[in-house]
Design an enzyme around this catalytic site. Structure first.
Site, PDB file in Angstrom:
ATOM      1  N   ARG A 200     -14.203 -22.311  15.134  1.00  0.00           N
ATOM      2  CA  ARG A 200     -13.986 -23.161  16.304  1.00  0.00           C
ATOM      3  C   ARG A 200     -12.879 -24.158  15.982  1.00  0.00           C
ATOM      4  NH1 ARG A 200     -17.852 -21.978  19.983  1.00  0.00           N
ATOM      5  NH2 ARG A 200     -19.787 -21.056  19.206  1.00  0.00           N
ATOM      6  N   ALA A 201     -12.362 -24.803  17.015  1.00  0.00           N
ATOM      7  CA  ALA A 201     -11.225 -25.699  16.841  1.00  0.00           C
ATOM      8  C   ALA A 201     -11.543 -26.812  15.847  1.00  0.00           C
ATOM      9  CB  ALA A 201     -10.828 -26.300  18.184  1.00  0.00           C
ATOM     10  N   ASP A 261      -6.358 -31.163   7.560  1.00  0.00           N
ATOM     11  CA  ASP A 261      -6.121 -29.720   7.608  1.00  0.00           C
ATOM     12  C   ASP A 261      -4.943 -29.412   6.680  1.00  0.00           C
ATOM     13  OD1 ASP A 261      -6.453 -27.112   8.299  1.00  0.00           O
ATOM     14  OD2 ASP A 261      -5.498 -27.268  10.263  1.00  0.00           O
ATOM     15  N   SER A 269      -9.590 -21.519   3.534  1.00  0.00           N
ATOM     16  CA  SER A 269     -10.426 -21.281   4.708  1.00  0.00           C
ATOM     17  C   SER A 269     -10.152 -19.910   5.305  1.00  0.00           C
ATOM     18  CB  SER A 269     -10.173 -22.380   5.754  1.00  0.00           C
ATOM     19  OG  SER A 269     -10.800 -22.075   6.978  1.00  0.00           O
TER      20      SER A 269
END
Length: 497
Positions: A200-201, A261, A269
Site C-alpha cells: 500500500r502507499a 523512503d 523492500s
C-alpha cells in the site's frame, strides 16, 4: 491471572494493552516505568505498550484489554486466562543502538532484528530508531543482508520449478503511474506467470494495492494467490496478507508517517517481496525527473547498480528501465481516479491517457522479452497486439473475478473544487511532490474516492482562470486542507511560449 478482552480500538499495527488503574491482580505501578508489558497465556506471548483505563465500564479490574491488532497477534480467544510479566526487551535492539552510533550491522544482526520486528517485539519508537539509523547510512552488504533477512522472516512461494516467473515494480514517486494494472493482464494473456504483490502507499496518494482494491479484493491468502497464477497466469494482490516479507509491511507502517523512503530501504523492500514471491525475472522502473524520487541520471545509475548487485546475489534476472518522471502519468491521482484511467486503457477508450498506455506497453514489452520464444525487440509489438485485441481486458476481468469483489464500493468524492491557472500560457512543469501532497490532503489513499483529476499536462495551453485540475474529497476538513494548499501554490508552472 487476568481475563483477556478484545477492545474495539484500532491502534494501526501498534500492540497496545489496557489495564484498569485499580487492577486487582497486579500492582500497575510495577509496569508504568517500563511503559510496556508482556502478556502470556497458553504458550503464547505478546509485548505491548501499556495504557491505563479509569472507567470500570470500559475495563474491569480483573481484566486486560488488547487493541484489535494486539488481540489478533496474540491469537488467544476472548475470555482466556493470561498473566503479565515485566517485558524483556529484544536483545537485538542492542545492535540497533550500535547502528545509531555508526556501527555496521552483520547479516546475523539484521536477521535477528528483522525476526524480532516480524514477531512484533519492537515498539513503533524502536522501529523508527532502526529506520532512521539505517537511513543515515547503509553499506551495500548491509542492504543485501537486510533483504535476505526480510525474505527469511516470512513465507516463500515455490512454483514447482516453473521458469520464468516474471514481475515488474516501479520505485514510485510519480503520481498516477499505475502501469502494473495494465502490464499484469498483458503478460498474463501472453502466458507468462506474473504473481504481482504490491504494498500500500507509503508517501504517495495511492499504491497499486490501494487502486486494485477499487476493482477487486486484494487480501488474498497465499494458497489462493498460487491458484490465481496457475489458472489466470497473474494476480494483483496486497503482499502483506500473503505474508511475503511481512517485516516490510511493518516497516512501511512506520515509514509512512515519518515520510522515510531511502534508496537502500527501497531496494530491500522491493527485492525481498519479489524473491519471496518466487520471481526469477524482474523489470524495475526508475522514473527520473526534477520532482521525482530520483532526480538525475547519475542518481538513477547508482540506484540501478544497487538493484543489480543485490539482485545478482539473490539469483534474480533484472532489467532496469529508466523512464520519464518529469510529470504525473495519466490524469487521475488517487485510487478511484487511477482505476478509471487503467480501465480506460484496457478497454481501448480513445480518451484513455496515452502516456499511461505507452509506458505500460514499454514495460510489458520488456517483460515479454524474458520469454525465450520472443525475439529481442519484439516484445512491445506483441504487448500492443494483446492490448488492442482485447485479450488484456479479458485477462484483467478474469483476474478480478477470481480475486473477488472489493471489500466496499468506492465512489468519487463529491466535494469538488477546480484550481484555476494564475496566468495564461503553456504548462511548462508539474511538481509531482506537491501534486501528490495535495491529493493526500484531500484524503487519498485512505479515502479511495479522494484525489486529483488533472485537466492539463506539460505542453498544454491554458488561459488565466481556466482549471488546471479538480480536487475531489469526501469530508469537509480534507477538502478545505487540500483546496487551501493548492490555492497557495498550484504545483503547475505556466509560462508564455
Amino acid at each position: 491471572m487476568l481475563t483477556l478482552r478484545r477492545l474495539p480500538i484500532d491502534t494501526f499495527r501498534e500492540n497496545v494493552a489496557f489495564l484498569n488503574r485499580g487492577c486487582t491482580g497486579y500492582h500497575v505501578e510495577d509496569f508504568l516505568g517500563l511503559g510496556r508489558v508482556e502478556v502470556r497465556g497458553d504458550g503464547r506471548s505478546l509485548l505491548a505498550v501499556l495504557n491505563l483505563v479509569d472507567d470500570p465500564a470500559i475495563l474491569g479490574p480483573e481484566e486486560i484489554g488488547l487493541s484489535q491488532s494486539a488481540f489478533r497477534h496474540l491469537g488467544l480467544p476472548e475470555g482466556s486466562p493470561v498473566h503479565l510479566v515485566p517485558p524483556t526487551p529484544p536483545v537485538s535492539f542492542d545492535r540497533v543502538r550500535d547502528k545509531v552510533l555508526g556501527a555496521t550491522l552483520s547479516p546475523e544482526d539484521l536477521r535477528r532484528i528483522i525476526a524480532d520486528i516480524t514477531d512484533h517485539r519492537y515498539s513503533k519508537i524502536e522501529i523508527a530508531a532502526f529506520l532512521i539509523a539505517c537511513a543515515s547510512f547503509m553499506t551495500t552488504e548491509e542492504v543485501l543482508g537486510l533483504t535476505r533477512a526480510m525474505v527469511a522472516a516470512g513465507a516463500r512461494l515455490d512454483w514447482d520449478g516453473v521458469r520464468p516467473i516474471v514481475d515488474k515494480h516501479c520505485i514510485g514517486g510519480i503520481p498516477g503511474n499505475r502501469t502494473s494494472m495494465i502490464v499484469v493482464p498483458i503478460v498474463a494473456a501472453h502466458g507468462l506467470p506474473i504473481p504481482k504483490t504490491s504494498s500500500r502507499a507509503i508517501t504517495s496518494p495511492a499504491g497499486t494495492a490501494d487502486t486494485m482494491e477499487v476493482l477487486a479484493n486484494v487480501d488474498v491468502p497465499v494458497e489462493r494467490m498460487q491458484e490465481l497464477v496457475r489458472e489466470a497466469r497473474g494476480c494483483l494482490v496486497w503482499g502483506g496478507h500473503v505474508r511475503l516479507s511481512p517485516a516490510d509491511d511493518i516497516l512501511i507502517s512506520v515509514e509512512r508517517p515519518l515520510a522515510i523512503d531511502t534508496r537502500e530501504q527501497l531496494v530491500a523492500s522491493i527485492l525481498s517481496k519479489k524473491v519471496a514471491a518466487g520471481s526469477s525475472h524482474l523489470v524495475v522502473d526508475i522514473p527520473v525527473g526534477p520532482t521525482a524520487k530520483v532526480r538525475s541520471m547519475a542518481e538513477a545509475a547508482r540506484l540501478r547498480k544497487l538493484f543489480e548487485h543485490v539482485g545478482d546475489q539473490l539469483g534474480l534476472s533484472l532489467d532496469v528501465a529508466v523512464t520519464d518522471g518529469s510529470q504525473p502519468v495519466g490524469r487521475g491521482i488517487g485510487p478511484v481516479l487511477e482505476a478509471r484511467d487503467v480501465m480506460a486503457v484496457l478497454r481501448g477508450d480513445p480518451a484513455a491517457p496515452a502516456d499511461l498506455r505507452d509506458r505500460a506497453l514499454l514495460l510489458a514489452g520488456r517483460i515479454l522479452e524474458f520469454d525465450p520464444a520472443v525475439r529481442g525487440g519484439a516484445g512491445i509489438a506483441i504487448a500492443r497486439q494483446i492490448l488492442e485485441s482485447g485479450r488484456a481486458l479479458a485477462a484483467m476481468e478474469r483476474i478480478m473475478a477470481m480475486q473477488g469483489p472489493p471489500p466496499a464500493a468506492a465512489t468519487l468524492g463529491t466535494l469538488v473544487a477546480e484550481i484555476p491557472s494564475p496566468a495564461e500560457g503553456v504548462v511548462t512543469a508539474i511538481d509531482c511532490f506537491r501534486i501528490a501532497r495535495i491529493a493526500r490532503l484531500a484524503g487519498a489513499p485512505n479515502d479511495k474516492g479522494a484525489g486529483i483529476d488533472l485537466l492539463r499536462k506539460v505542453g498544454d495551453p491554458v488561459r488565466r482562470g481556466e482549471p488546471l485540475y479538480r480536487i475531489h474529497a469526501r469530508t469537509g476538513a480534507d477538502f478545505a486542507f487540500a483546496q487551501s494548499f493548492a490555492l497557495e501554490e498550484t504545483g503547475v508552472s505556466v509560462a508564455m511560449p
